[in-house]
Write a protein that holds these residues in place. Sequence first.
Motif, PDB file in Angstrom:
ATOM      1  N   LEU A 175      84.361  47.132   8.810  1.00  0.00           N
ATOM      2  CA  LEU A 175      84.683  47.553  10.172  1.00  0.00           C
ATOM      3  C   LEU A 175      85.840  46.741  10.746  1.00  0.00           C
ATOM      4  N   LEU A 176      85.803  45.419  10.560  1.00  0.00           N
ATOM      5  CA  LEU A 176      86.880  44.580  11.078  1.00  0.00           C
ATOM      6  C   LEU A 176      88.197  44.854  10.359  1.00  0.00           C
ATOM      7  N   ALA A 177      88.111  45.112   9.051  1.00  0.00           N
ATOM      8  CA  ALA A 177      89.323  45.399   8.281  1.00  0.00           C
ATOM      9  C   ALA A 177      90.014  46.659   8.777  1.00  0.00           C
ATOM     10  N   ALA A 178      89.247  47.622   9.270  1.00  0.00           N
ATOM     11  CA  ALA A 178      89.832  48.853   9.811  1.00  0.00           C
ATOM     12  C   ALA A 178      90.278  48.685  11.260  1.00  0.00           C
ATOM     13  N   ALA A 179      89.515  47.901  12.028  1.00  0.00           N
ATOM     14  CA  ALA A 179      89.768  47.806  13.472  1.00  0.00           C
ATOM     15  C   ALA A 179      91.044  47.025  13.791  1.00  0.00           C
ATOM     16  N   ILE A 180      91.310  45.967  13.061  1.00  0.00           N
ATOM     17  CA  ILE A 180      92.461  45.107  13.395  1.00  0.00           C
ATOM     18  C   ILE A 180      93.789  45.836  13.223  1.00  0.00           C
ATOM     19  N   PRO A 181      94.071  46.478  12.070  1.00  0.00           N
ATOM     20  CA  PRO A 181      95.337  47.215  11.970  1.00  0.00           C
ATOM     21  C   PRO A 181      95.394  48.414  12.909  1.00  0.00           C
ATOM     22  N   ALA A 182      94.239  49.013  13.228  1.00  0.00           N
ATOM     23  CA  ALA A 182      94.231  50.128  14.175  1.00  0.00           C
ATOM     24  C   ALA A 182      94.667  49.651  15.561  1.00  0.00           C
ATOM     25  N   ALA A 183      94.155  48.482  15.973  1.00  0.00           N
ATOM     26  CA  ALA A 183      94.547  47.924  17.271  1.00  0.00           C
ATOM     27  C   ALA A 183      96.024  47.546  17.276  1.00  0.00           C
ATOM     28  N   PHE A 184      96.505  46.959  16.193  1.00  0.00           N
ATOM     29  CA  PHE A 184      97.927  46.603  16.089  1.00  0.00           C
ATOM     30  C   PHE A 184      98.791  47.850  16.164  1.00  0.00           C
ATOM     31  N   SER A 185      98.377  48.892  15.460  1.00  0.00           N
ATOM     32  CA  SER A 185      99.151  50.131  15.455  1.00  0.00           C
ATOM     33  C   SER A 185      99.208  50.767  16.844  1.00  0.00           C
ATOM     34  N   ALA A 186      98.083  50.739  17.557  1.00  0.00           N
ATOM     35  CA  ALA A 186      98.066  51.305  18.912  1.00  0.00           C
ATOM     36  C   ALA A 186      99.031  50.558  19.821  1.00  0.00           C
ATOM     37  N   GLN A 187      99.130  49.228  19.621  1.00  0.00           N
ATOM     38  CA  GLN A 187     100.044  48.430  20.433  1.00  0.00           C
ATOM     39  C   GLN A 187     101.498  48.700  20.056  1.00  0.00           C
ATOM     40  N   ALA A 188     101.784  48.813  18.754  1.00  0.00           N
ATOM     41  CA  ALA A 188     103.167  48.931  18.289  1.00  0.00           C
ATOM     42  C   ALA A 188     103.672  50.367  18.260  1.00  0.00           C
TER      43      ALA A 188
END
Length: 296
Positions: free
Chosen positions: A107-120
């Motif tokens: 779950l964390l492995a998916a959530a972190i890049p998803a949050a980064f992508s939403a920001q960038a």
Amino acid sequence: MEMLLHGNALLALAAAVLWGGGDFSGGMGVKHAGGSMGAALRVILLSHCASFSVLVLIAWSRGDAFPHGAALAWGLVAGATAGISLACFYIALSRGAMGASAALSGLLAAAIPAAFSAQAEGSPGLLRLIGFVVAGAAIWLIAAGENAEAKPADRGTFWLAVIGGVGFGIYFTALKLAAAKTGVIWPLATCRMGSLTVCSLMLVGMSFRAKAGGVQARVTRPVVLWALATALLDTSGNLLYIAATRAGRLDVAAVLASLYPASTILLAAWTLSERPTRRQGLGMAVAAVAVVMITV
């Protein structure tokens, strides 16, 4: 644009299939090597050494320029975090409560890049956001299977799983940044440089602390063959993942690639006669729904 997005999703799903196969092969290698942390590190080192050698040879034959600056730094960061994360993840699994550890890390492995992508890259849209949540539920259902050892996850195991998941999430993001403006070969090769350095230091440290009469890791021919299979599958999956991040959004690539436990379970069912539980079967069905929501 539609073809680009579909290509992005297909590449990420292909990466998930190969990563799942790599995890299965790696697990079999660790099992044959003795099942200890030292055995896990030896399998990782064998696999990553083989991968690094082939990647450097390919890059040299193609005449690709060695990366520098930010690309090199992000590649080394990705490798270092991958090495630490794998080590923490294996320790968490070895302590029991394997399902909870794998699910939390996934779950964390998916959530972190998803949050980064939403920001960038901006919001992916409501339907995809819901799809990401559904995919997270699928990861939990698939990975958090029954715990045969009936061991609850203590606080130490919980934090090891958290460190592993955060590290995997950083790895997914850093690998994207390392390959943003370069080819796909050298970023992964520099990543292997980082992981080989970290895992080698960890193994050396463990050897100094090893107690006389303790369980010794065995590097036999089957172990080497499983490690080479891991190298082939994991490296191919990483290359497809890099291609997926270059073909579309990072969050789509990372979330779909994080469904890799499904292929590990299917391989175990096929080769080891380990039938998926009803919960895991439901998780696979939920994963299919998530894929549709994310790729529409």
